[in-house]
Design an enzyme around this catalytic site. Structure first.
Site, short mmCIF file in Angstrom:
data_model
loop_
_atom_site.label_atom_id
_atom_site.label_comp_id
_atom_site.label_asym_id
_atom_site.label_seq_id
_atom_site.Cartn_x
_atom_site.Cartn_y
_atom_site.Cartn_z
N ARG A 194 -24.96 12.41 12.65
CA ARG A 194 -25.20 13.27 13.74
C ARG A 194 -23.81 14.18 13.88
NH1 ARG A 194 -29.52 12.42 13.73
NH2 ARG A 194 -30.82 11.47 15.43
N GLU B 108 -25.62 21.40 18.23
CA GLU B 108 -26.86 21.98 17.54
C GLU B 108 -28.03 22.37 18.70
OE1 GLU B 108 -27.51 18.68 14.76
OE2 GLU B 108 -29.63 18.58 15.39
N HIS C 125 -30.44 20.51 10.36
CA HIS C 125 -30.92 19.31 10.45
C HIS C 125 -32.47 18.83 9.76
CE1 HIS C 125 -30.34 15.78 13.69
NE2 HIS C 125 -31.27 15.45 12.70
C1 GLV Z 1 -32.85 12.39 12.39
O1 GLV Z 1 -31.95 13.02 12.55
C2 GLV Z 1 -33.46 11.09 12.72
O2 GLV Z 1 -32.56 10.39 13.33
O3 GLV Z 1 -34.68 10.84 12.63
#
Ligand code: GLV
Length: 335
Positions: free
Chosen positions: A240, A269, A287
């Site tokens: 993250r 983001e 992401h």
């Molecule tokens: C993606 O970032 C997730 O946490 O699945």
């Protein structure tokens, strides 16, 4: 006949998978990708018995206020820092996430980003597309080796372990740091050695972040942590964004105190710190670490299973496959 329960689907997902909800529930589906305001999410949740949400959807006290019918929130994602789980538990709402199904795909991507970062793939492609390539030259765009190097993994859950297993094939020394040390058998299988946080920073040639985001991990990689890394090292973040202090990262890159970074996640983001866009030696992706078609479908499917079961329906009624809490009312049929 009693009214069927109602579920809210906060974002467009795979229609054919989400359609399974229609066997049990009235489905209130969102047609386009939407950043719901807390008020809009609250209005949708007040009408719902359950909801399928994504990491784009913060769900906490404001969103569930007065949502008296709401019993289940199924998050499509393994990370669930978008959910205020204590607030959901206190309100008797069962929360779930989608672990396991994305482990290998996410580990693949961690490797892709780490290798792209070490070998300057993004920069090389931009350079080529911009028409700079006049003749082959021996010393252009030289990167650093991944094979034989020391891999540092911060966060050794399922994905961290899957990343470590891949490192064996690259002849790497793997060091990890985690809240708790893994059982010896798992360390052996992953060929990974436990070290303290500072030692991990100091020894890794390539450091990859795979730990959950929490108040404890907020800006864990700050100026002081970056200063402990080797100047030739790379940093890859698929966890993250908030774990890294992005301004401190830009400072380190600009002063050659770190060689390069690969980022799939960002603190604000989808807004990006404009300084990151100026960095030559940074590979940026939006992401997508779990983003293979098969895995994203498996995530939605698991979240649908969780929601159906949490609301007391289907073959696993009352026993969702991957719950995050155990609130008192969980599993009671609302039918
Ligand atoms: C993606 O970032 C997730 O946490 O699945």
């Amino acid at each position: 006949m009693s009214e069927r329960p109602r579920v809210w689907v906060s974002q467009p997902l795979f229609d054919d998978i989400v359609a399974r909800l229609g066997e049990y529930f009235e489905v209130d589906a969102t047609a386009a990708v939407t950043q719901h305001t807390p008020e809009a999410a609250n209005a949708a949740l007040r009408r719902a018995d359950g909801a399928l949400v994504t990491l784009n959807d913060p769900i906490g006290a404001a969103q569930i206020a007065g949502a008296t019918r709401l019993r289940a929130i199924a998050n499509v994602g393994v990370g669930y820092n978008n959910l205020d789980v204590p607030a959901l538990s206190a309100a008797g709402i069962l929360a779930s996430n989608t672990p396991d199904v994305l482990t290998e795909t996410t580990a693949d991507f961690g490797w892709a980003l780490m290798m792209a970062t070490a070998r300057r793939v993004g920069e090389a492609e931009r350079w080529l597309r911009e028409g700079h390539w006049q003749r082959w030259s021996f010393d252009s765009l030289l990167g650093s080796d991944v094979h034989g190097a020391t891999l540092g993994i911060l966060g050794m859950g399922r994905i961290g372990q899957a990343i470590a297993r891949r490192a064996v094939g690259f002849g790497m020394r793997t060091l990890y740091h985690n809240r708790s040390r893994l059982p010896e058998a798992v360390e052996r299988e992953c060929a990974a050695s436990y070290v303290g946080f500072d030692e991990l920073l100091a020894r890794a040639d390539h450091l990859i972040l795979v730990l959950p985001y929490s108040p404890q991990s907020h800006h864990l990689i700050d100026a002081a942590a970056l200063a402990k890394m080797q100047p030739h090292a790379t940093l890859t973040n698929i966890a993250r964004g908030g774990i890294v202090d992005e301004d401190a990262l830009c400072d380190a890159l600009e002063h050659n105190r770190l060689a390069a970074a690969g980022l799939d996640v960002y603190e604000g983001e989808p807004k990006l710190n404009p300084r990151l866009l100026q960095q030559r030696r940074v590979v940026l992706t939006p992401h997508i670490a779990s983003g293979s078609l098969a895995t994203r479908r498996a995530m939605v499917s698991l979240a649908v299973d969780n929601l159906i079961a949490a609301l007391g329906y289907g073959p696993d009624a009352g026993r969702p496959p991957s719950p995050l809490n155990a609130p008192v009312r969980a599993g009671e049929s609302v039918g």
